[in-house]
Structure formats: structure tokens, C-alpha cells
Write an enzyme that holds these catalytic residues in place. Structure first.
Site, PDB file in Angstrom:
ATOM      1  N   ASP A  16     -19.273   7.233  -9.264  1.00 58.71           N
ATOM      2  CA  ASP A  16     -19.706   6.493  -8.072  1.00 58.71           C
ATOM      3  C   ASP A  16     -18.740   5.380  -7.684  1.00 58.71           C
ATOM      4  O   ASP A  16     -18.341   5.288  -6.526  1.00 58.71           O
ATOM      5  CB  ASP A  16     -21.114   5.914  -8.279  1.00 58.71           C
ATOM      6  N   ARG A  97     -24.710  -8.899 -15.480  1.00 55.47           N
ATOM      7  CA  ARG A  97     -24.465  -8.851 -14.038  1.00 55.47           C
ATOM      8  C   ARG A  97     -24.017 -10.175 -13.426  1.00 55.47           C
ATOM      9  O   ARG A  97     -23.060 -10.203 -12.640  1.00 55.47           O
ATOM     10  CB  ARG A  97     -25.692  -8.289 -13.301  1.00 55.47           C
TER      11      ARG A  97
END
Ligand code: ARG
Length: 400
Positions: A16, A97
Site C-alpha cells: 500500500d 504513531r
């Protein structure tokens, strides 16, 4: 389209994010795509990943070792917060993150990019974490999210990539979606989408199965200073070495596997498998040391704030005023969290079997003992109970 000229893309080397490179250039009219891959101790070879991005059309491909800040600034605060989302998941993916977002923003500023990008889809938590963190750090930066917009199936994305020289993943590649770093592995999708299907042994790499774990127990002594783990079995270790060692010992005994149904930010329930041996072990030990060293009312308030802290981190609000305020509370409490905990590992379990704190233990042997040295003033209990029970007796005299 020309929505941005120069873009820094968070890059993992997977299909991706690789497809994002030509996609940003050809569909978004981006001139320069700079990729950034973070080394968070996932054990991937990063040089092939760096080259892969260049082959896919990146103008510049950066790789940064972020293991040290990851453990020191993200994992250790999570241990101090005893952070378990929904009481179970120690946030191994979620904690990475905000760090990646922070570095993305720094690189964008250093290189004068006008946007950052990531390859998250619209169903997960990670998109929320990236978008919210980037927005909090640099509200002026655009965030491009091709994988959320392109509407391609995985097969279509692979075919699109092949047109630009991105090789299709080998056919026998895993059916699972896996995220990993030094804190653990998150495994989902494929056969695991059926919550009744037990996780096959092959999905685990950091923890051994109960069958293969040694029969004999192993005791591990963990020492904390200001709420941070600093040594294992009397040997001082820097934060990342300590995390590796904790992973190794706990993993060997098959401790730290989770199989849960989790509530995502976007409102769906998902079935997740985790293995986070070291982090879970350190949180358990830390909780125990707090039981010994923190006052009862502090523990009570802290446990409520811990839930809130875990929610904030899970939900992408690492950089937020509430998180900052709770951090101050936690920081104040941790000055007392000094001492040692012994955990006994055996066949998938980690049990506390001992704890001590020479400087901060609130355990008072003279008060607690049933032996001769007892200093507790037994007769004082009578007056205390008279007053403590007064409202109950008044209520009963009116209503019974
Ligand atoms: N559900 C976990 C989280 O939100 C892990 C998601 C990780 N991604 C993956 N591809 N398995 O933190």
C-alpha cells in the site's frame, strides 16, 4: 491536480505505501515524493526498504533509527501509566504513531515540503492517530491520504503498482495484516476475522507456545527508578536493551499473548491478536511496585486517569492538553516508585512473588504484623468504627 509539490510519505515498504508513491505523483500531481521509514525495532532490514522506495519513484528515501525515543519517550511513559486500552491492550502499535507523525512533520519542515502523506485506509485507528497528531503539531501542513481515497481493492492496488515497477508480493505471503515494533506485534485479518477461529501458532514470533515453554519457572527481578525500569536481575540496562531483554525472557515463557475483540475509534469491533511480552511484564511489575509505594487515594485516582490516558493514546490524542495534564499528575506520582519486583514466569504466566522499596515502601511491618512486634493500637479501632458506622446506624434507626 497539483494539490502539493513536495510530499513526505510515511513509508513501511509494504504494497500500500509503495503504491502511494506513483499514485501521489500521477493522480495527485505531486512533483517530489520523499519517503520516510522509521526503525522502531521491528527487525526489518531497512536498506532494502530504502531502495524499494527509490525504485518506486521516490526522489529521496530516508530511514531513521527512532528506537531510543520510542522506548524512552513513549514506551516508558506507558509503563508509568500502566496503560492498557480497555483494560487489556498495552498499545504497542498506538504508541508508535505519534512518534512517526512527529518525525514526519520535522522532516517536512526541514525539507520545505508542503504536505505529508500516509498509506492508511479509512477503517483503522492509525489514520486517526496520524491525522490528529500531524494536525496538532503542524496545523498548516496538508495531509494526503491516497489509500483512503483511491477505492482500489488489494488486487487492484497490486496491479496499479506493477505498472510502475512495484513487484507484487510473493503469492505465499501471509494472509494477515501485521504491525510490529520493539514493543510487540499486532496481527489481524485473514482467517482471524472469524472470532471463533483460534490464532494459529504460526502468527506468533515473539512468544513461544505454552507447549514449548519450559516446564521450570524462572524468576526475574525488575528494578524501577522514578517509575522507569532500569535493571533486570541486578544488571543495569539502557531502555531499549531492557525492553529487548524483557521481551526475550517473557517471550521464552509464552507470556504476553492476547486474543481480544477491540473497539476501534471508527466504531467497529475488530478481532486482534497481540504479543507484547516485555511491555506487559513491565506494566505488571510496575503496577505492583505502585501498590507498595503509592498512597491508597493516589492509587485510586491514578487508576481512573490511567484508563483515560490509554483511551487518549489509542484514540490519537497523544498531543493534546488533557494528555499533557494527566502526564503531569503521573509524573508527580512516579517520584515514589522506586524499588524492585520479582516476577515468576512459567507456562504463559507471570506472577508477582515479591516486591520491595527501601526508600518508598508504605508497607509498615509494625502495623501489619500479627506477631509480637505489633504496634497497631487495637483499642483505637472502637472509636473509629463508632464514628465510621454512625450514618449507617442512624439510617437503620429510621428505616428498619
Ligand atoms: N488495533 C491495533 C491498534 O489500533 C493494531 C492495528 C495494527 N495494524 C495492523 N496492520 N495489524 O493499535
Amino acid at each position: 491536480m497539483g494539490r502539493a509539490n513536495k510530499v513526505v510519505l510515511a513509508y513501511s515498504g509494504g504494497v500500500d505505501t509503495s503504491v502511494c508513491i506513483p499514485y501521489l505523483k500521477h493522480e495527485y500531481g505531486v512533483q517530489e515524493v520523499i519517503t520516510f521509514a522509521a526503525d522502531l525495532g521491528q527487525g526489518d532490514e531497512l536498506e532494502p526498504i530504502r531502495l524499494k522506495a527509490l525504485k518506486a519513484g521516490a526522489t529521496k528515501s530516508l530511514v531513521n533509527d527512532l528506537i531510543k525515543p520510542f522506548i524512552e519517550e513513549f514506551a516508558f511513559p506507558a509503563i508509568q501509566a500502566n496503560a492498557l486500552y480497555e483494560g487489556k491492550y498495552p498499545l504497542s502499535t498506538a504508541l508508535a504513531r505519534p512518534l512517526i507523525a512527529r518525525r514526519l512533520v520535522e522532516i517536512a519542515k526541514e525539507l520545505g515540503a508542503d504536505a505529508v502523506a500516509h498509506g492508511c485506509t479509512g477503517k483503522g485507528n492509525d489514520q486517526v492517530r496520524f491525522d490528529v497528531a500531524i494536525g496538532a503539531l503542524a496545523p498548516e501542513l496538508k495531509v494526503l491520504t491516497p489509500a483512503r481515497e483511491w477505492g482500489m481493492s488489494r488486487i487492484e492496488a497490486i496491479a496499479y503498482g506493477e505498472r510502475f515497477g512495484i513487484p507484487a508480493p510473493v503469492s505465499k505471503s501471509t494472509p494477515y495484516s501485521i504491525d510490529l515494533n520493539l514493543l510487540g506485534r499486532s496481527i489481524e485479518a485473514g482467517p482471524l476475522e472469524d472470532p471463533m477461529v483460534p490464532p494459529p501458532e504460526e502468527v506468533f514470533t515473539m512468544t513461544s507456545s505454552i507447549d514449548h515453554a519450559p516446564d521450570e519457572y524462572e524468576d526475574i527481578e525488575i528494578t524501577f527508578d522514578y517509575g522507569n525500569p532500569i535493571s533486570i536481575n541486578g544488571i543495569s540496562l539502557n531502555p531499549s536493551s531492557l525492553m529487548k531483554e524483557a521481551n526475550f525472557i517473557a517471550g521464552k515463557h509464552g507470556f504476553g499473548r492476547l486474543d481480544i475483540i477491540e473497539n476501534r475509534v471508527v466504531g467497529i469491533k475488530s478481532r486482534e491478536i497481540y504479543e507484547t511480552p516485555g511491555l506487559l511484564l513491565l506494566i505488571k511489575a510496575h503496577q505492583e511496585l505502585e501498590s507498595l509505594t503509592l498512597a491508597a487515594d493516589v492509587l485510586k485516582v491514578k487508576s481512573q486517569l490511567e484508563m483515560q490516558w490509554a483511551d487518549l493514546v489509542y484514540q490519537g490524542l497523544w498531543f493534546s492538553p488533557l494528555k499533557e495534564a494527566i502526564d503531569s499528575f503521573i509524573h508527580t506520582t512516579q517520584q515514589y516508585v522506586n524499588g524492585t519486583v520479582i516476577m515468576r514466569l512459567q507456562k504463559g504466566n507471570a506472577r508477582v512473588i515479591g516486591r520491595s522499596s527501601s526508600s518508598n515502601s508504605l508497607y509498615s511491618p509494625d502495623m501489619a504484623t500479627y506477631g509480637k512486634t505489633d504496634q497497631f493500637k487495637h483499642v483505637a479501632a472502637e472509636g473509629f468504627i463508632y464514628i465510621w458506622g454512625l450514618p449507617a446506624r442512624i439510617w437503620a434507626s429510621k428505616n428498619k
